[in-house]
Design an enzyme around this catalytic site. Structure first.
Site, PDB file in Angstrom:
ATOM      1  N   THR A 146      34.357  47.535  48.499  1.00  0.00           N
ATOM      2  CA  THR A 146      35.041  46.813  47.322  1.00  0.00           C
ATOM      3  C   THR A 146      34.256  45.133  48.607  1.00  0.00           C
ATOM      4  OG1 THR A 146      35.880  48.145  45.600  1.00  0.00           O
ATOM      5  CG2 THR A 146      36.013  45.605  45.720  1.00  0.00           C
TER       6      THR A 146
ATOM      7  N   ARG B 167      29.053  45.195  34.767  1.00  0.00           N
ATOM      8  CA  ARG B 167      29.921  46.550  36.169  1.00  0.00           C
ATOM      9  C   ARG B 167      28.083  47.246  34.958  1.00  0.00           C
ATOM     10  NH1 ARG B 167      32.826  49.483  38.970  1.00  0.00           N
ATOM     11  NH2 ARG B 167      34.739  50.802  37.779  1.00  0.00           N
TER      12      ARG B 167
END
Length: 595
Positions: A411, A117
């Site tokens: 995504t 992340r």
């Protein structure tokens, strides 16, 4: 498992699906069986069910199969798949973004989560998106220099490969390097995004010098079938293949990222030190035990481990206590489970390295027993629960302000089972379509920091997901692996789709394991997203309008949507092999082989 209501509905669903235009439909699960020159590794456990890759583009799937057939494993294939996806669907993910990868080691019966992340730069604080006392709206925040986080994906590649990979590091980048050098055909989905007037109006994709030259040569968007090379992308991959992550996180590439982030509008304050100090993290998976299955996914700051276990557990607790269930019963139970789980996720889940996140408590069976009795009226917004109070640890709901952060859907998801029995569930992202629109060395930067709560305080109280220096924003990513009652690998699944990822992924887990649907049937079902007061229902697919009408008649405030942004890629382990499916809403396929 409860008696499925879909036994009669599946026939009509399949018939209706046959009428849909589905040029990108995935082949059957048994497809692409090929002899592979793979020497079996020395094993103490035997895996005989073959290998499969499910991802958002056939060229990426073929790259993964190529690595597997040469003897690589699921980690090696995941890197190859994703580097190709970063080239052919840059609107969804790439080197400038991040992600979460859940890995299952078959021989050691072991799970690991690789957290790539993105992180906020050292200069960030809670007022990252507050200008002169006013909170920025999403679009100006998205397109500003403040939205990119330090990219994590290349560090994730290396951390996972060092721990688990078995192919040569450099070899896994070669398929993407070759395709970028020789050129790839622009797909209909990419061309559609580029030509979309709303995308062009909202983003700076055709204003930023590098991205405009790449995506809009001569001022016109790339068309379907156009052949595009990307030599800068090939060059940065070649450098990473030879030098490792330092080629990305230090030197010229890092300096180029910093310079691009510092451009107007609203320049960011990322530094080369922020980039050089980035490290992917290895975390334990967050798993929940249920009747006959175990669901494992990524822990905070990802949402998968909390939400998938909450939804599945609450769904079964919300069902009427009899075996004669109507369609309305299971639909109601699924919607209410989502509403409860989303409310808790929105309030509690954030970067657990910075704030206290009661992840284990939220999936505790005793808490779920109590939580299922706290359903709000159908026309009201569901409020978060208090696991501390329920479990006797003291009230905790007042620690944070209430949060309803928006997340957009740039995504992708990859599911892999290799010929050794290992599995990867890998969701990667740049956040919104085309990320921040700023291009560096052939890839786009992310806008992941808009996944923080742009409004850091609510009623004067800091929200758990407020920005901070070095913090990772909360993510809806839910890469999930499910095991059966014997602890054996059963299901690998995940999806893109912003906030809706949580609902999309739960649909496959419940649809396959509770409603007895095939993988493709579960993926094809209408998407239903129950976050907040409204229930969003996808009406442009079979059963969608029927479900919207049913929920509306129950008293829900239903928002009808013609289409949804899911991109599910799922693999189910059966006794005789692997069954795969890929979302017809995108361009993916599921293909496999038996060594």
């Amino acid at each position: 498992m409860k008696q499925p209501f879909f036994l009669s509905a599946v026939i009509s669903l399949a018939a209706a699906a046959a009428c849909q235009p589905a040029p990108e439909a995935p082949p059957p699960a048994e497809n692409t069986v090929a002899d592979a020159p793979v020497e079996p590794a020395e094993e103490t456990r035997s895996w005989t069910r073959g290998a499969m890759v499910a991802a958002a583009d056939p060229r990426a799937v073929e790259a993964g199969l190529e690595i597997l057939q040469a003897g690589g494993n699921a980690i090696d294939a995941a890197i190859a798949v994703h580097t190709v996806l970063g080239l052919v669907e840059p609107q969804s993910s790439g080197l400038g973004g991040g992600g979460f990868l859940v890995y299952y080691d078959f021989q050691d019966d072991r799970l690991s989560v690789y957290d790539g992340r993105e992180t906020a730069p050292a200069a960030a604080d809670e007022n990252l998106f507050v200008i002169d006392g006013e909170v920025l709206d999403f679009v100006p925040a998205w397109q500003s220099g403040r939205s990119p986080g330090v990219p994590g994906i290349v560090s994730l590649y290396k951390t996972a490969h060092d721990a688990e990979g078995q192919a040569d590091w450099a070899s896994v980048f070669q398929p993407a390097i070759d395709l970028a050098t020789q050129g790839f055909e622009v797909s209909p989905r990419l061309a559609g995004f580029l030509a979309n007037p709303q995308i062009r109006a909202a983003t700076r994709l055709d204003d930023h010098e590098a991205s405009a030259a790449y995506f809009y040569p001569d001022g016109e968007p790339l068309a379907t079938g156009a052949v595009r090379t990307n030599q800068p992308y090939a060059d940065i991959l070649t450098a990473v293949a030879k030098e490792g992550p330092d080629a990305f996180y230090k030197g010229a590439n890092a300096e180029a990222i910093v310079a691009t982030v510092a451009e107007e509008p609203l320049p960011g304050e990322m530094t080369v030190e922020d980039i050089a100090s980035y490290e992917a993290k290895v975390r334990p998976a967050l798993c929940g035990d249920h009747d006959r299955i175990r669901i494992c996914s990524a822990p905070p700051p990802a949402s998968g481990g909390v939400t998938q276990n909450m939804i599945y557990g609450l769904y079964n607790r919300a069902l009427p206590n009899n075996m004669d269930l109507a369609e309305e019963d299971v639909l109601l139970a699924w919607v209410e489970a989502q509403r409860l789980a989303y409310a808790d996720r929105d309030h509690y889940v954030a970067d657990a390295d910075f704030v206290k996140v009661p992840a284990e408590d939220l999936i505790n069976p005793d808490y779920l027993d109590a939580r299922v009795g706290q359903m709000a009226p159908m026309d009201a917004t569901q409020q978060p629960g208090d696991p501390g109070e329920v479990l006797g640890r003291g009230p905790m709901i007042g620690m944070w302000g209430r949060d309803m952060t928006e997340e957009k859907g740039g995504t992708t998801h990859i599911s892999i089972v290799d010929q050794y029995g290992n599995a990867v569930s890998f969701t990667a992202t740049v956040e919104a379509p085309f990320g921040n629109s700023r291009m560096v060395n052939g890839y786009l930067l992310n806008n992941e920091l808009t996944d923080f709560s742009r409004q850091p305080r609510i009623n004067g109280k800091l929200v758990a997901n407020a920005p901070d220096a070095g913090k990772r924003p909360r993510s809806s990513l839910s890469p999930s692996i499910v095991f059966d009652e014997n602890g054996d690998l059963l299901l690998v699944t995940g999806s893109p789709g912003g906030n809706s990822i949580v609902a999309y992924v739960s649909k496959t887990i419940i649809g396959i394991l509770e409603w007895n649907l095939s993988v493709q049937e579960a993926i094809d079902l209408p998407n239903v997203i129950a976050r907040g007061k409204e229930v969003r229902v996808e009406t442009g697919v079979p059963k969608g309008q029927e479900w919207a009408d049913t929920l509306s008649a129950m008293g829900y405030e239903v928002q009808e949507r013609e289409g949804e942004n899911s991109g599910l890629n799922t693999i189910l382990v059966r006794d005789d092999g692997l069954e795969g499916g890929s979302d017809r809403r995108r361009e993916g396929v599921a293909r496999g082989f038996r060594p």
